[in-house]
Design an enzyme around this catalytic site. Structure first.
Site, PDB file in Angstrom:
ATOM      1  N   GLY A 106      81.734 -38.491 -11.023  1.00  0.00           N
ATOM      2  CA  GLY A 106      80.401 -38.364 -11.594  1.00  0.00           C
ATOM      3  C   GLY A 106      79.343 -38.151 -10.525  1.00  0.00           C
ATOM      4  O   GLY A 106      78.551 -37.221 -10.588  1.00  0.00           O
ATOM      5  N   ALA A 107      79.349 -39.032  -9.529  1.00  0.00           N
ATOM      6  CA  ALA A 107      78.347 -38.958  -8.484  1.00  0.00           C
ATOM      7  C   ALA A 107      78.726 -39.906  -7.360  1.00  0.00           C
ATOM      8  O   ALA A 107      79.641 -40.710  -7.512  1.00  0.00           O
ATOM      9  CB  ALA A 107      76.973 -39.346  -9.033  1.00  0.00           C
ATOM     10  N   HIS A 148      73.010 -46.003 -11.779  1.00  0.00           N
ATOM     11  CA  HIS A 148      74.194 -46.568 -11.128  1.00  0.00           C
ATOM     12  C   HIS A 148      74.174 -46.286  -9.621  1.00  0.00           C
ATOM     13  O   HIS A 148      74.332 -47.201  -8.809  1.00  0.00           O
ATOM     14  CB  HIS A 148      75.452 -45.977 -11.781  1.00  0.00           C
ATOM     15  CG  HIS A 148      76.745 -46.443 -11.186  1.00  0.00           C
ATOM     16  ND1 HIS A 148      77.487 -47.462 -11.742  1.00  0.00           N
ATOM     17  CD2 HIS A 148      77.422 -46.032 -10.088  1.00  0.00           C
ATOM     18  CE1 HIS A 148      78.568 -47.657 -11.002  1.00  0.00           C
ATOM     19  NE2 HIS A 148      78.557 -46.800  -9.995  1.00  0.00           N
ATOM     20  N   GLU A 149      73.983 -45.029  -9.263  1.00  0.00           N
ATOM     21  CA  GLU A 149      74.016 -44.686  -7.839  1.00  0.00           C
ATOM     22  C   GLU A 149      72.841 -45.329  -7.108  1.00  0.00           C
ATOM     23  O   GLU A 149      72.980 -45.786  -5.975  1.00  0.00           O
ATOM     24  CB  GLU A 149      74.005 -43.163  -7.627  1.00  0.00           C
ATOM     25  CG  GLU A 149      75.091 -42.394  -8.389  1.00  0.00           C
ATOM     26  CD  GLU A 149      76.495 -42.953  -8.242  1.00  0.00           C
ATOM     27  OE1 GLU A 149      76.802 -43.564  -7.204  1.00  0.00           O
ATOM     28  OE2 GLU A 149      77.303 -42.796  -9.188  1.00  0.00           O
TER      29      GLU A 149
HETATM   30  N1  PHE Z   1      81.439 -44.484  -5.751  1.00  0.00           N
HETATM   31  C1  PHE Z   1      81.198 -43.530  -6.787  1.00  0.00           C
HETATM   32  C2  PHE Z   1      80.493 -44.295  -7.896  1.00  0.00           C
HETATM   33  O1  PHE Z   1      80.946 -44.947  -8.683  1.00  0.00           O
HETATM   34  C3  PHE Z   1      82.378 -42.909  -7.389  1.00  0.00           C
HETATM   35  C4  PHE Z   1      83.155 -42.022  -6.495  1.00  0.00           C
HETATM   36  C5  PHE Z   1      84.323 -42.478  -5.928  1.00  0.00           C
HETATM   37  C6  PHE Z   1      82.746 -40.743  -6.254  1.00  0.00           C
HETATM   38  C7  PHE Z   1      85.065 -41.664  -5.121  1.00  0.00           C
HETATM   39  C8  PHE Z   1      83.483 -39.914  -5.463  1.00  0.00           C
HETATM   40  C9  PHE Z   1      84.652 -40.368  -4.905  1.00  0.00           C
HETATM   41  O2  PHE Z   1      79.403 -44.423  -8.001  1.00  0.00           O
HETATM   42 ZN    ZN Z   2      79.829 -46.776  -8.463  1.00  0.00          ZN
END
Ligand code: PHE
Ligand code: ZN
Length: 861
Positions: free
Chosen positions: A256-257, A292-293
């Site tokens: 997703g991001a 979320h991000e």
């Molecule tokens: N850490 C990201 C998220 O949940 C997800 C993600 C994991 C994106 C691995 C790319 C690769 O917000």
């Molecule tokens: Zn995350």
């Protein structure tokens, strides 16, 4: 060679790398990376750096070429280093060839990176583990006309011109970070700018980098970000810490991001929206993923994970925070209903599969395989249980303690729970079992009421069936929220309280509550724990809860229980054939609801919707797929016909308005489109015109899709006609076309496989783009049971063939799309054989990725 990594093998690093400086020379075909590490070693062991698919060009230590090293496929080992030194490593990369979209790759005409979990090692040699925190300085050089925007984490500290039409930019990130949070982007973008003033008065520039011509489509994401920033200050007292916050939208992205420090990279479908092309659900997802991000900046970046087994430390907590935010921005009840659906449909399926794991796994082969609905969504449920038990204020105290103890550190799930425990003076030892035990607990409740003593007796027991990763299970601490209703639908007090949270701790526990005669008990309110509940209730009691409970989740859940029980019984007792008797209580309940003056139209729509086939699949250990499918397929038109005039009346009562994404409109559209579907289910000839009219007059994508979905499985001719119009209108917009691919792939049709084969040659389709592949292949595998479970095995065979192709291009995508193939133990013997055969075919592939092979081998064991 397949290597298992174990949580308990953790060793802290024997060195630190306080500083890294990186120079990227971006050029056609080949990119040169020059990295300088300042290293402090704590002992005399060799320094082992991770590196995968890198071309090593030079190594220098303190300015002179170094000979005492060795390289293999995965490491660079340096020996005889001084305790303190500066190591310079030059490597070459080929981003254009990178179709796995991990490390440095190209998306459209731009360069971007994805480093979580272990992608940094595909960029340069480095200890690629989250507990090595360094300060980054990054210089990017590229052609100025083709790549005017050169971005990395932190603040821009220098820029200038170079020879031959090239330029450079230097970035410095003042916060130490693990390498998985590193990011680089180079390209030519339109920039939507906004700003934000934090509560302490700091000015932050907000910048959205999008493909040219898309500026207006980023407005909603920008506003979402501003709301998220305000919310995190209001609710958790957390402020943003840099001068700039950048979001880049790219078309090629595996997830997703990504929360890279100060420079989020997003799958464009979670940034760009306008009413014509985005649904209400798209808007919801954008707002929640942007949040979320952003929330990761504190839960993930400022406090990060010690090792990848602790992934839920940041993901479970951040999902919980984005869920809280979404509930505050929209309808809390609807949010909760959707969250419970994800757990019951997907997470329970994972528990029942060979990939079962606790929210904090103990063993991992490929880390990318553990970005799961267990780690994320069950992880969030575990945090939510803490919240429920500690209360809002107690939880906040725990969060404050967590940040004051661990800001700037890489920590564990235990550290988090300990902060919660200490801040609340509570022993959470038993609760911690949720982190180490996998599987879905089953809770049974027996009730008895003594009218003389006015006592309610509850016997509650719990049992977690073995999972493929863990044979024996122990009791968990399970909070069960409960209330009661009298015959008029008024609340009955339990121990003088409107609702109670019972904390079940043992295998079996009895409770005595004082209360006036209850008519119906409302248990597992708010889905207070991620469990399967067995509690027998009459249809009348269930309808009573649906009508009168003050908990939105419970109202929907009561109806779901009613439908579920009827369908399972119909599948088991009459092999999926309905007689009118059997469906009568459902018809009556729906009539009451349709005639009610319910004002929450979204909840009404949910109460009137059958559980998905995928949810039904999770109810029992073995499933007669054919009978269950017959039961569900048969019930839909039956219910649709029985109350046909009411569906029509409700449909007509909701007029089209100027489109806005806001809760009341969202709810009305949801009900309207559900009614349209029921009308088409009842009588496709009669309502084809209404369906077509809605398609033609729609002023938003939700209604457009509503019409298409209503036609999808009820009228092939109408569906084909509308789909053609859709294609003509949207063929220039690939992300919108994903909806079209998905509608095709999810259709219940005899010739489904030849149709989706044809679509692979469509001008918009591309095997290299994960969104396209998920729309077509993913939708078929996850949401086309008629296709997947076809008796002759053609569905699984087709899926397998696609996986073989996809795996050569992008292992993360193939490993995700294999999921439906893993759940074979629920199926009948004949299908189990078919499934097994296909899994073996995968296992026999000469070049299977580690990602896919981990899952295939677990399923075959
Ligand atoms: N850490 C990201 C998220 O949940 C997800 C993600 C994991 C994106 C691995 C790319 C690769 O917000
Ligand atoms: Zn995350």
């Amino acid at each position: 060679m397949i290597q298992v990594k174990r949580r308990l093998d953790y060793q802290p690093p024997a060195f630190s790398i306080p500083k890294i400086s990186l120079t990227f020379e971006l050029a056609d075909q080949v990119t040169t990376v020059r990295s300088t590490l300042s290293v402090e070693k704590f002992d005399d062991s060799p320094l082992i750096l991770d590196g995968t698919d890198l071309e090593l060009a030079a190594i220098m230590v303190d300015g002179t070429p170094w000979q005492d090293y060795s390289v293999d496929e995965q490491h660079l080992t340096l020996r005889q280093l001084p305790r303190r030194c500066e190591i310079a490593v030059h490597t070459r990369l080929y981003p254009e060839k990178n179709t796995a979209l991990e490390g440095l790759y190209q998306s459209g005409g731009s360069y971007c990176t994805q480093c979580e979990a272990e992608g940094f090692r595909r960029i340069t040699y480095f200890p690629d583990r989250p507990d090595v925190l360094a300060s980054y300085t990054v210089r990017i050089e590229a052609d100025k006309t083709r790549y005017p925007n050169l971005l990395s984490n932190g603040n821009c500290v220098e820029r200038g011109e170079l020879e031959e039409g090239r330029h450079y930019v230097v970035w410095h990130d003042p916060f130490n970070k693990p390498c998985y949070l590193f990011a680089l982007v180079a390209g030519q973008f339109d920039v939507l700018r906004g700003n934000y003033t934090t509560s302490s008065g700091r000015e932050v520039q907000l910048e959205f980098y999008v493909d040219e011509g898309n500026l207006h489509k980023a407005e909603f994401a920008l506003q979402s970000l501003q709301r998220a920033m305000r919310w995190d200050e209001d609710v958790y007292g957390l402020e943003y810490d840099l001068d700039v916050y950048m979001v880049v939208a790219v078309d090629f992205f595996n997830m997703g991001a990504m929360e890279n420090k100060g420079l989020n990279v997003f799958n464009a479908k979670y940034v760009l929206a306008d009413a014509d092309s985005a649904t209400d659900t798209d808007y919801f997802n954008i707002e929640s993923i942007i949040a979320h991000e952003y929330f990761h900046n504190w839960t993930g970046n400022r406090v990060t994970c010690r090792d990848w087994f602790q992934l839920s430390l940041k993901e479970g907590l951040t999902v919980f925070r984005d869920q809280q935010f979404s509930a505050d921005m929209s309808s809390p009840a609807l949010c909760r209903v959707q969250q419970a659906k994800v757990i019951r449909e997907q997470q329970f399926a994972e528990d029942a599969s060979p990939m079962a794991h606790p929210i904090r796994p103990d063993e991992v082969i490929e880390m990318n395989n553990f970005y799961t609905v267990t780690v994320y969504d069950k992880g969030a449920e575990v945090i939510r249980m803490l919240f429920k038990m500690l209360g809002k204020d107690g939880f906040r105290k725990g969060m404050d303690k967590y940040f004051s103890r661990h800001d700037g550190q890489a920590v564990t799930c235990d550290d988090f729970v300990q902060a919660m425990a200490d801040a609340n003076h509570r022993d959470l030892t038993l609760f911690k079992r949720w982190y180490s035990q996998s599987g879905t607990p089953q809770v049974s409740i027996e009730q008895r009421y003594d009218p003389e003593r006015k006592k309610l007796y509850l016997d509650i027991s719990q049992h977690t069936p073995a999972t493929m990763d863990q044979a024996s299970k122990r009791p968990l601490l399970i909070p069960i929220e409960i209330s009661a209703l009298d015959e008029e639908g008024h609340p009955v007090l339990l121990d003088s309280r409107k609702s109670l949270v019972l904390e079940l701790e043992q295998k079996q526990q009895s409770y005595v509550l004082s209360c006036e005669q209850p008519f119906a008990l409302n248990v597992l309110r708010d889905f207070s724990a991620p469990i399967k509940l067995r509690f027998s209730q009459t249809a009348q009691q269930r309808l009573h809860i649906a009508l009168y409970s003050d908990d939105g989740f419970s109202r929907v859940d009561a109806m779901q229980g009613l439908y579920q029980e009827a369908m399972i019984r119909c599948a088991n007792e009459s092999s999926g054939q309905w007689d009118s008797n059997r469906a009568q209580s459902l018809i009556d309940a729906q009539r009451v609801l349709l005639n009610s003056d319910e004002t929450d139209l979204a909840l009404l729509a949910e109460m009137l919707s059958l559980p998905s086939f995928e949810t039904l699949m999770q109810l029992e250990e073995r499933i007669d797929v054919d009978a269950l499918m017959r039961a569900r397929d048969g019930l839909e038109p039956l219910l649709a016909c029985a109350n046909e005039p009411l569906w029509l009346r409700r449909f007509e009562s909701i007029p089209q308005t100027d489109y806005q994404y806001e809760p009341l409109q969202v709810a009305a559209r949801k009900l309207k489109n559900h009614c349209l579907l029921q009308m088409m289910n009842a009588n496709p000839q009669q309502y084809a015109e209404a369906c077509k009219a809605q398609y033609q007059q729609a002023n938003n994508m939700t209604d457009t899709l509503g019409a298409l979905k209503a036609a999808q499985n009820t009228s092939e001719t109408l569906f084909d006609e509308l789909m053609q119009q859709f294609e003509q209108r949207w063929h220039h917009a690939p992300t919108v076309m994903d909806k079209w691919f998905a509608l095709h792939a999810g259709a219940k049709r005899k010739d489904i496989l030849s149709r989706i084969d044809l679509l692979q040659d469509h001008a918009v389709f591309s095997w290299k783009n994960p969104n396209r592949v998920r729309a077509l292949v993913g939708t078929f595998g996850f949401y086309n049971p008629h296709g997947l479970y076809a008796e002759d095995g053609s569905g699984v065979r087709w899926l397998t063939e696609q996986l073989i192709q996809i795996d050569k291009i992008n292992p993360q995508v193939s490993a995700r799309l294999v999921t439906p193939l893993l759940s074979l133990t629920k199926l009948d013997d004949k299908r189990q054989l078919q499934w097994r055969h296909e899994l073996m075919r995968l296992a026999d592939q000469p070049t299977l990725s580690v990602d896919l092979s981990e899952k295939v081998h677990k399923a075959l064991n």
